[in-house]
Design a protein around this motif. Structure first.
Motif, PDB file in Angstrom:
ATOM      1  N   SER A  11       0.745  -0.729  -0.452  1.00  0.00           N
ATOM      2  CA  SER A  11       0.210   0.419  -0.208  1.00  0.00           C
ATOM      3  C   SER A  11       1.225   1.795  -0.128  1.00  0.00           C
ATOM      4  N   PHE A  12       0.097   2.704  -0.490  1.00  0.00           N
ATOM      5  CA  PHE A  12       1.008   3.969  -0.586  1.00  0.00           C
ATOM      6  C   PHE A  12       0.086   4.751   0.467  1.00  0.00           C
ATOM      7  N   PRO A  13       0.647   5.101   0.763  1.00  0.00           N
ATOM      8  CA  PRO A  13       0.162   6.692   1.637  1.00  0.00           C
ATOM      9  C   PRO A  13      -1.321   7.650   0.495  1.00  0.00           C
ATOM     10  N   GLY A  14      -1.777   8.050   0.877  1.00  0.00           N
ATOM     11  CA  GLY A  14      -3.426   8.218   0.267  1.00  0.00           C
ATOM     12  C   GLY A  14      -3.664   9.729   1.283  1.00  0.00           C
ATOM     13  N   ALA A  15      -4.253  10.487   0.773  1.00  0.00           N
ATOM     14  CA  ALA A  15      -4.918  11.952   1.448  1.00  0.00           C
ATOM     15  C   ALA A  15      -5.956  11.277   2.204  1.00  0.00           C
ATOM     16  N   GLU A  16      -6.734  10.240   2.050  1.00  0.00           N
ATOM     17  CA  GLU A  16      -6.947   9.536   3.470  1.00  0.00           C
ATOM     18  C   GLU A  16      -6.798   8.158   3.892  1.00  0.00           C
ATOM     19  N   GLY A  17      -5.382   8.448   4.097  1.00  0.00           N
ATOM     20  CA  GLY A  17      -5.385   6.329   4.571  1.00  0.00           C
ATOM     21  C   GLY A  17      -4.594   6.235   3.822  1.00  0.00           C
ATOM     22  N   ASP A  18      -4.061   4.774   3.956  1.00  0.00           N
ATOM     23  CA  ASP A  18      -3.273   4.152   2.894  1.00  0.00           C
ATOM     24  C   ASP A  18      -4.008   3.659   1.874  1.00  0.00           C
ATOM     25  N   VAL A  19      -3.759   3.615   0.494  1.00  0.00           N
ATOM     26  CA  VAL A  19      -4.361   3.013  -0.951  1.00  0.00           C
ATOM     27  C   VAL A  19      -3.869   1.608  -1.300  1.00  0.00           C
ATOM     28  N   SER A  46       4.392  -1.693 -12.524  1.00  0.00           N
ATOM     29  CA  SER A  46       5.370  -1.131 -11.858  1.00  0.00           C
ATOM     30  C   SER A  46       6.271  -1.676 -10.052  1.00  0.00           C
ATOM     31  N   THR A  47       5.309  -1.807 -10.043  1.00  0.00           N
ATOM     32  CA  THR A  47       5.036  -2.046  -8.172  1.00  0.00           C
ATOM     33  C   THR A  47       5.483  -3.121  -7.720  1.00  0.00           C
ATOM     34  N   LEU A  48       5.372  -3.845  -8.846  1.00  0.00           N
ATOM     35  CA  LEU A  48       5.434  -5.417  -7.962  1.00  0.00           C
ATOM     36  C   LEU A  48       6.838  -5.485  -9.099  1.00  0.00           C
ATOM     37  N   GLY A  54      14.062  -5.917  -5.778  1.00  0.00           N
ATOM     38  CA  GLY A  54      14.812  -5.013  -4.415  1.00  0.00           C
ATOM     39  C   GLY A  54      14.478  -3.715  -4.180  1.00  0.00           C
ATOM     40  N   LEU A  55      14.020  -3.196  -5.380  1.00  0.00           N
ATOM     41  CA  LEU A  55      14.288  -1.192  -5.033  1.00  0.00           C
ATOM     42  C   LEU A  55      13.145  -0.890  -4.041  1.00  0.00           C
ATOM     43  N   ASP A  56      12.033  -1.635  -3.791  1.00  0.00           N
ATOM     44  CA  ASP A  56      11.248  -1.682  -2.168  1.00  0.00           C
ATOM     45  C   ASP A  56      10.722  -2.196  -1.844  1.00  0.00           C
ATOM     46  N   ARG A  57      10.109  -2.571  -0.893  1.00  0.00           N
ATOM     47  CA  ARG A  57       9.264  -3.276   0.223  1.00  0.00           C
ATOM     48  C   ARG A  57       8.062  -3.731   0.654  1.00  0.00           C
ATOM     49  N   VAL A  58       8.185  -4.924   0.274  1.00  0.00           N
ATOM     50  CA  VAL A  58       6.891  -5.248   0.173  1.00  0.00           C
ATOM     51  C   VAL A  58       5.888  -5.006   1.785  1.00  0.00           C
ATOM     52  N   GLU A 188      18.690 -18.238 -24.546  1.00  0.00           N
ATOM     53  CA  GLU A 188      19.992 -18.398 -25.136  1.00  0.00           C
ATOM     54  C   GLU A 188      21.108 -18.821 -23.563  1.00  0.00           C
ATOM     55  N   THR A 189      21.037 -17.656 -23.003  1.00  0.00           N
ATOM     56  CA  THR A 189      21.306 -17.422 -21.603  1.00  0.00           C
ATOM     57  C   THR A 189      21.307 -18.081 -20.335  1.00  0.00           C
ATOM     58  N   GLY A 190      19.736 -18.291 -21.105  1.00  0.00           N
ATOM     59  CA  GLY A 190      18.627 -19.349 -19.911  1.00  0.00           C
ATOM     60  C   GLY A 190      18.096 -18.785 -18.432  1.00  0.00           C
ATOM     61  N   ALA A 191      18.053 -17.065 -18.543  1.00  0.00           N
ATOM     62  CA  ALA A 191      17.999 -16.264 -17.863  1.00  0.00           C
ATOM     63  C   ALA A 191      15.296 -16.808 -17.875  1.00  0.00           C
ATOM     64  N   ALA A 192      15.168 -16.212 -16.697  1.00  0.00           N
ATOM     65  CA  ALA A 192      14.248 -16.462 -16.132  1.00  0.00           C
ATOM     66  C   ALA A 192      13.734 -14.953 -16.928  1.00  0.00           C
ATOM     67  N   LEU A 193      12.485 -14.521 -18.224  1.00  0.00           N
ATOM     68  CA  LEU A 193      11.777 -12.851 -18.227  1.00  0.00           C
ATOM     69  C   LEU A 193      10.840 -12.744 -17.305  1.00  0.00           C
ATOM     70  N   LEU A 194      10.859 -11.405 -16.994  1.00  0.00           N
ATOM     71  CA  LEU A 194       9.279 -11.064 -16.394  1.00  0.00           C
ATOM     72  C   LEU A 194       8.728 -10.099 -17.143  1.00  0.00           C
ATOM     73  N   MET A 195       8.009  -9.547 -17.905  1.00  0.00           N
ATOM     74  CA  MET A 195       8.401  -8.306 -18.617  1.00  0.00           C
ATOM     75  C   MET A 195       6.566  -7.713 -18.434  1.00  0.00           C
ATOM     76  N   VAL A 196       6.713  -6.231 -18.055  1.00  0.00           N
ATOM     77  CA  VAL A 196       5.592  -6.031 -17.574  1.00  0.00           C
ATOM     78  C   VAL A 196       5.263  -4.914 -18.759  1.00  0.00           C
TER      79      VAL A 196
END
Length: 218
Positions: A11-19, A46-48, A54-58, A188-196
């Motif tokens: 959640s993120f802070p909003g004018a009337e509490g957490d959203v 993008s939040t997910l 690891g750019l933000d915390r759950v 080819e590199t065997g990486a997993a890809l998650l794309m928004v």
């Protein structure tokens, strides 16, 4: 599994509490697998991605990347994980203007202590960048700059690649070509890809597709 997201809330802070933005999201991704994440604007895509990187915390829940639980890591440890195991490609290319193309491509791998000149050269050839290595980013087109960003990410041999609308700033033909190159090299590199992505045509080129709606995977 390269990635396991379990019951994550944010959640993120909003004018009337957490959203609430994410309301118990779970998904997983295996090595070599590609997954498109879609959803309406503001659905939390993008939040997910930022939480996985690891750019933000759950607020609650857990995220495991390459066998490591990141939600309890320190900022320093999460930064180290991004250098070694997670590559992030944004819509904005985020190249370093004072470095040549060759130095930009090597940058992340050198930070991780994993630079392999032969691997970097192969990626440069595959992405059509060999003749541009001595140039600076400002001398390149948008498509060429995004290829540099892709090469920079893959040179570090990440186990997981996170991409946030990576071709969103490119024209349709260039976007399709760059996406094709990225998908081939990820395989080819065997990486997993998650794309928004907002694009249904891009989503169809991924092996799997999940949609976020009102904070839930549907």
């Amino acid at each position: 599994m390269v990635l396991t997201v379990h019951d994550v809330t944010k959640s993120f802070p909003g004018a009337e509490g957490d959203v609430p933005v994410l309301r118990g999201v779970s998904l997983s991704l295996e090595r070599g697998e590609t997954l498109a994440l879609t959803g309406e604007s503001g659905s939390g895509k993008s939040t997910l991605l930022h939480l996985i990187g690891g750019l933000d915390r759950v607020d609650s829940g857990s995220i495991t990347v390459a066998g490591r639980e990141i939600t309890t890591m320190s900022d320093t440890d999460r930064a180290a994980l991004r250098r070694s195991d997670v590559g992030v490609i944004f819509q904005q290319f985020n190249l370093i203007p004072s470095l040549t193309v060759e130095a930009n491509i090597a940058f992340q791998a050198r930070l991780a202590g994993a630079f392999d000149a032969d691997h970097a050269a192969r990626l440069s050839r595959a992405l059509g960048l060999t003749e541009h290595l001595a140039k600076y980013p400002e001398a390149l087109s948008g498509g060429q700059q995004q290829r540099v960003a892709i090469a920079r990410t893959l040179t570090a041999r990440p186990k997981l690649v996170l991409a946030d609308e990576p071709t969103g700033n490119l024209d349709e033909a260039t976007a399709s070509e760059v996406l094709g190159q990225m998908l081939r090299l990820v395989r080819e590199t065997g990486a997993a890809l998650l794309m928004v992505t907002h694009s249904s045509s891009v989503a169809r080129r991924m092996e799997r597709h999940v949609n976020l709606s009102q904070g839930h995977v549907v």
